[in-house]
Enzyme design. Structure first.
Site, PDB file in Angstrom:
ATOM      1  N   LYS A 202     -11.142  21.490  -4.079  1.00 20.49           N
ATOM      2  CA  LYS A 202     -10.179  20.392  -3.872  1.00 20.49           C
ATOM      3  C   LYS A 202      -8.748  20.907  -3.736  1.00 20.49           C
ATOM      4  O   LYS A 202      -8.465  22.070  -3.989  1.00 20.49           O
ATOM      5  CB  LYS A 202     -10.308  19.373  -5.012  1.00 20.49           C
ATOM      6  CG  LYS A 202     -11.738  18.871  -5.234  1.00 20.49           C
ATOM      7  CD  LYS A 202     -12.298  18.086  -4.044  1.00 20.49           C
ATOM      8  CE  LYS A 202     -13.803  17.959  -4.075  1.00 20.49           C
ATOM      9  NZ  LYS A 202     -14.346  16.748  -4.600  1.00 20.49           N
TER      10      LYS A 202
HETATM   11  C1  LIG Z   1     -15.627  16.135  -5.095  1.00 21.51           C
HETATM   12  C2  LIG Z   1     -15.780  14.675  -5.051  1.00 21.51           C
HETATM   13  C3  LIG Z   1     -16.254  13.938  -6.149  1.00 21.51           C
HETATM   14  C4  LIG Z   1     -16.839  14.575  -7.372  1.00 21.51           C
HETATM   15  O1  LIG Z   1     -16.025  15.393  -8.075  1.00 21.51           O
HETATM   16  P1  LIG Z   1     -16.632  16.516  -9.056  1.00 21.51           P
HETATM   17  O2  LIG Z   1     -15.426  17.079  -9.697  1.00 21.51           O
HETATM   18  O3  LIG Z   1     -17.376  17.498  -8.222  1.00 21.51           O
HETATM   19  O4  LIG Z   1     -17.519  15.825 -10.035  1.00 21.51           O
HETATM   20  C5  LIG Z   1     -16.271  12.565  -6.047  1.00 21.51           C
HETATM   21  N1  LIG Z   1     -15.883  11.937  -4.942  1.00 21.51           N
HETATM   22  C6  LIG Z   1     -15.443  12.603  -3.856  1.00 21.51           C
HETATM   23  C7  LIG Z   1     -15.008  11.836  -2.659  1.00 21.51           C
HETATM   24  C8  LIG Z   1     -15.381  13.991  -3.867  1.00 21.51           C
HETATM   25  O5  LIG Z   1     -14.949  14.635  -2.783  1.00 21.51           O
END
Ligand SMILES: *Cc1c(COP(=O)(O)O)cnc(C)c1O
Length: 425
Positions: A202
């Site tokens: 992210k």
């Molecule tokens: C990455 C992501 C998540 C989940 O996050 P994690 O930290 O991997 O649990 C949820 N929603 C979206 C749109 C994502 O891109």
């Protein structure tokens, strides 16, 4: 034309070294070392005379987003789960989610025993379609969960109006849009609760991590407890060896706490987020102008109301007729060979997503009727399906490279288009 595709033995467009992600900043070492030596590795550890990194990060991230409250979590999925719980979503309730998203959007809803209702997307933004939201609302709908996907934002003007009209709270999943702005307001502050993931890929990351933000003090109090096994922060003075989390709960929680090491890294990373946004947005704007000159190549442009764009993935829709009618996956492979950088189709829609298999988990077998309601196979999502077949994505680190990266990517796309008939299927 003597050129040959890199995929079939020709010279690739570039041999450049791509930017590393994630990138530790100067202060990360120091902050992590201090945390190691402090003896406090978790919010739930003994108080050592100083504020936790977790509470420091919560304050900084709330401020960054112009939100009143922030509750950090172990990951983005747990942020979604506590957001749904804080909003009172539970057994049998329907939650509208986009049909094109990471699987966690759906699994978080299942995890509170509710029913994810898959809603098709707007082909311009790839985000949940407001018209399709209206059509999907039933008396059992309890919340609308939107995802700001890739480099776009969902139409928050129309969606918040729909929420008001039907008395439904809006949950904004900003896992891919930390710091984006819609008409000047930060993503995550337009609905009731905004959630974030700070997983490795992210835009803001500690490897694993998450957060929920809100302006509502009651929701914030519930979010706090829901991720700390029901505990709250002590309000009185503390002495060393006291616990800062105390057992005076009003709601039952689970443990979804962010560690002190994760919080230390997030404080470090938050310091460079805006400078990175600027660099990515500059390169992306230039790349979009270059790619739009190539027939059959249409980059996904954020809506005009997005006053601060963010780029988790750069996304491009292809008219594959201009690529000799080859399947998107073959074009992605050819581009990857030219660039030495991953190029992938957008997500598989949730009604045909190999990661979304609710029937394989015994805990979701609440009743035969419930199993029928959570069956993803019953949905039709033509626009999400079309996006999966036509839209390719590049993960954001390449946008942190120097400006010449724009010419490299545009050159690779033009070359692959020109030689498309020679791409092996
Ligand atoms: C990455 C992501 C998540 C989940 O996050 P994690 O930290 O991997 O649990 C949820 N929603 C979206 C749109 C994502 O891109």
């Amino acid at each position: 034309m003597t050129e040959t595709l890199a995929l079939t033995g020709g010279h690739p467009v570039t041999h450049r070294a791509w930017p590393q992600w994630p990138r530790p900043q100067q202060e990360a070492d120091e902050r992590l070392a201090r945390t190691l030596a402090s003896g406090r590795w978790a919010l739930s550890g003994e108080w050592k005379g100083a504020r936790s990194n977790e509470q420091d990060f919560a304050e900084q991230f709330a401020q960054y987003n112009d939100a009143r409250h922030c509750v950090p979590t172990a990951n983005g999925t747990s942020a979604l789960v506590i957001a749904l719980e804080a909003l009172g979503v539970g057994a049998g309730d329907e939650v509208l989610i986009p049909g094109l998203t990471w699987v966690a959007s759906a699994s978080a809803v299942l995890n509170v025993n509710a029913v994810p209702v898959l809603v098709d997307i707007d082909p311009e933004t790839l985000c949940i379609d407001p018209t399709a939201i209206e059509a999907a609302i039933t008396p059992r709908t309890r919340a609308i969960s939107v995802v700001h996907l890739y480099c776009s934002m969902a139409d928050m003007d129309r969606i918040t109006a729909i929420g008001r009209r039907h008395g439904l709270p809006i949950l904004e999943d900003c896992a891919q849009a930390h710091g984006a702005r819609w008409n000047g307001r930060r993503a995550g502050t337009l609905g009731s609760i905004g959630t974030f993931s700070m997983q490795q890929t992210k835009l803001l990351t500690a490897g694993e991590g998450g957060a929920a933000i809100t302006d509502d003090p009651e929701l914030a109090d519930r979010l706090f407890q829901l991720r700390a096994d029901g505990r709250r922060l002590a309000t009185g003075p503390l002495a060393p060896r006291d616990m800062e989390l105390v057992d005076n709960s009003s709601v039952m929680g689970n443990n979804y706490c962010l560690s002190e090491f994760g919080a230390a890294l997030l404080i470090d990373q938050l310091g460079t987020l805006d400078a990175e946004h600027e660099r990515r947005a500059g390169n992306a704007a230039l790349l979009t102008r270059n790619l739009e000159e190539i027939p059959g190549v249409r980059p996904i442009r954020p809506a005009a109301a997005v006053t601060q764009p963010t780029y988790y993935h750069y996304a491009i829709r292809l008219d594959l007729e201009e690529f000799a009618g080859k399947p998107l996956l073959a074009v992605c492979r050819a581009l990857r060979a030219e660039l030495g950088y991953p190029v992938q189709p957008s997500y598989a829609p949730l009604n045909h997503n190999p990661l979304y298999r609710p029937h394989t988990k015994r805990r979701y077998h609440l009743s035969d009727e419930h199993m029928k309601r959570i069956d993803p196979g019953s949905y039709k999502l033509p626009e999400a399906q079309r996006a999966h077949e036509e839209v390719l994505t590049l993960h954001h680190p390449f946008l942190l490279a120097d400006e010449e990266v724009v010419a490299d990517v545009a050159h690779a796309v033009a070359k692959v288009r020109t030689l498309a008939s020679r791409i092996p299927d």
